[in-house]
Design a protein around this motif. Sequence first.
Motif: not given
Lengths: 494, 347
Positions: A254-258, A260, A276, A278, A312, A314-315
């Motif tokens: 995935s582009k963004d880490p799920i 962190e 992080a 992903h 975190r 999803d950010g």
Amino acid sequence: MAETLLRAQSIHKSFVGVHALKDVSFSIRRGEIHCLAGENGSGKSTLIKIISGVYTPDAGHIEFDGHRYSRITPIEAINLGIQVIYQDFSIFPNLTVMENLALNTELAANRKLVNWKRIRRVAEEALAKINVRIDLDAYVGSLSVAEKQIIAISRALMFNTKLIIMDEPTTALTKKEVRNLFAIILQLKERGIATLFVSHKLNEVFEISENFTILRSGELVATGSTKDLDDKKFSYYMTGRTFESRRFVPKTVSKDPIFEADRVGIPGSFEDVSFALHGGEIIGITGLLDSGRTELALSMFGMKPIREGEFRVDGTKVELTSPRAAINHGIGYVPEDRLSEGLFLPRSIGDNIVITELDSLTKKFGIVDAERRDEEIRTWVGNLAIATPDPDNACQTLSGGNQQRVVLAKWLANSPRILILNGPTVGVDIGSKHDIHTILQELANEGMGIIIITDDLPEVVENCSKILVMKNGRIVAKLDAEEADEQKILSYML
Amino acid sequence: MKGGTPTLMKKLTRRNEFYVFLVLLVLCLLIEIRSGQFFSPNNLVDIASAMIVPGLFAIGSFLVIVSGGVDVSFPALASLTMYATTKMLLDANYQGGAVLPIVIALAIGAVLGAFNGLFIGYFRLPAMIVTLGSSSVFKGIMQGALNSKQLTVIPPGMRRWGTSALFIARNPVSGLTSRMYVTFIAFIVVLALVFFLLRFTMFGRGIYAIGGSEVSAHRAGFNVIRTKVIMYVLVGMIASLAGIIRASMMQQAHPTNMLGMEMNIIAGVVLGGTAITGGRGTLTGCMLGTLLIVIVENSMILLGIPTSWRSVFTGVLIIVGTGVSAYQTIVMNRSKRVQTAKKEVAA
């Protein structure tokens, strides 16, 4: 060639019609270190029990020290010089080290009265034989596993021992303790005492043994010199299957880490840990027993809430203060000790699988929807190939590997997005281990983010796309899968 | 290897008996301050006398708990032997001394103990269940077959033995006197014998070993079944001795007034630091725990607390006492884990 100490000749043994051993023959020389390997149910323990006189073979015989025996009793075996060190060490946690060391010989000498001076002397002698020092007045229950094992070994040496049989002696030991144990075994060898070492861990087989014997479903599949053995042959002999070595390469990340971790810490356990994860990745976290890896795992699942930094998902910052909170954020956790933390052993396999998703299976008024429950259980038993005739059977009827699958099923049933596994294959045989790895890799390929916490280095190298090495509560190295090998990881760990 | 030899003080504070002793001391001082009567000679002698029967029961109970079981049948066993012995001798119009009654009681006690031992040792049934059952059986035999009624007269030999005094203590202030009974010697003898048995014979170490791990004991070469059966026979004999002493001292055979004692006795044993899970405990601790219960039961009146509140106090004492030892275990385990972790770091 030194002379043969033990020869088992065409041993047969069956229990109520089930062949536990079929025509098994092998031999051990004086002072030889011999490894007996095989998966659960292969007949290893039956063979040990025949050698130590607990069982009588249906056919075949044992030759020991030049004499032929078609049947022996446990006492005769001890008098011949055969000692078994069981997995539970047969010790008395409530008694002192001194008594534990001396009781067996006192009993063997048929003494009726206790002379504490003599007991102390006997105990001192016992420990001196393998050059170790343990407080004689300490209660054995307060010792570490390795120390308990040393007591069991030195106690066994009090008899005129020629062969020591150790049943999976390394299972609960740390790497350093395993090395100490091996040093002791080598010492015994120098004194002409042979060791029959039961194990299913291949690195140990290679490291310590001169010869090996491998059993599968009660039959001898191979016996010979360890020199002629390699990883592939070993796995094949053990399971009858061939495994390709397949290093995990993430397919879709995935582009963004799920998930962190940002400078998280618990004072005294670990600090300043950041990484992080992903979707589609498998991260391996490794380190020695005290490196803080277990505490980190527990904190990610809310069992030991962090004091510093933040997690975190999803950010977005999340407060993981309880397992419930972690589950609500889509985190699943497969614990280190499946027996005490992961399973309700006396309950059925099915109950264990659905326990985490009971909420979603509940109809009105809190009644569980039996049909959906059964369907769910069938799905998971099938998906994870749990070997059981009936999911209503109690969990304790399963082998280690299958129990671990039930734990997995339990969490997967809850469809987590982030799965944390602490020592996922501890005490699991090669075949099941391979299957569990395959399942994890498939899950990652379906987009799940997975964190494996383990000190099994081949496991890390094979399955993880990123590797974090912990030492004294800190991350000391972050490695990519391509650049990592066991030696390198080990150098950071120590 | 654990950092030098621990000092005597440290050794003491690690032992459960030490805390029971402290509690005991505080309680005695409290009573003394309130009443000024606790350390008077007659009160001390009274407490010693009150200790005889519970003390004997506690020794038997202790043996069973150390071996990993729980015996709840000893009051029924003691009642049955005591009653059967007394009735038999009365019917025969026995006029002799106390030796024959004691021998008969011990013999019956041994048989009844063997009954427990057979089921627990040989058939491997849980001690708690077996003794719950045998307790009913013993009561049933007493009430059914022996048609038990209170016997207000006992053979003269028993009466003489039960009431003769070693010496008489007198309170200089109030002038009250108390008898130190001869039967106290029987208690001390049993205590000494069991102490020797547990500490200096393989049989005694076998009881501890079985309580620690039955499988290990078997593998080490102990005859687990024989050890258990013999132990239950001994326990039966000790309990019947207590029964016959009780009847002799009360000068009557009351079939039911010992029943129900089991819980306080077991509580005293556990209070003294004996692990209810088996394998751990000392006779010293067991006696201190029992003494504590006996003092609470007998001396509350000196504190000015009405006797109707007695059971509340006993209950609280049991909960707090066992709670403290449970807490200690937790703390010990925790420090053990820290130690292992430190060892790993050092490694």
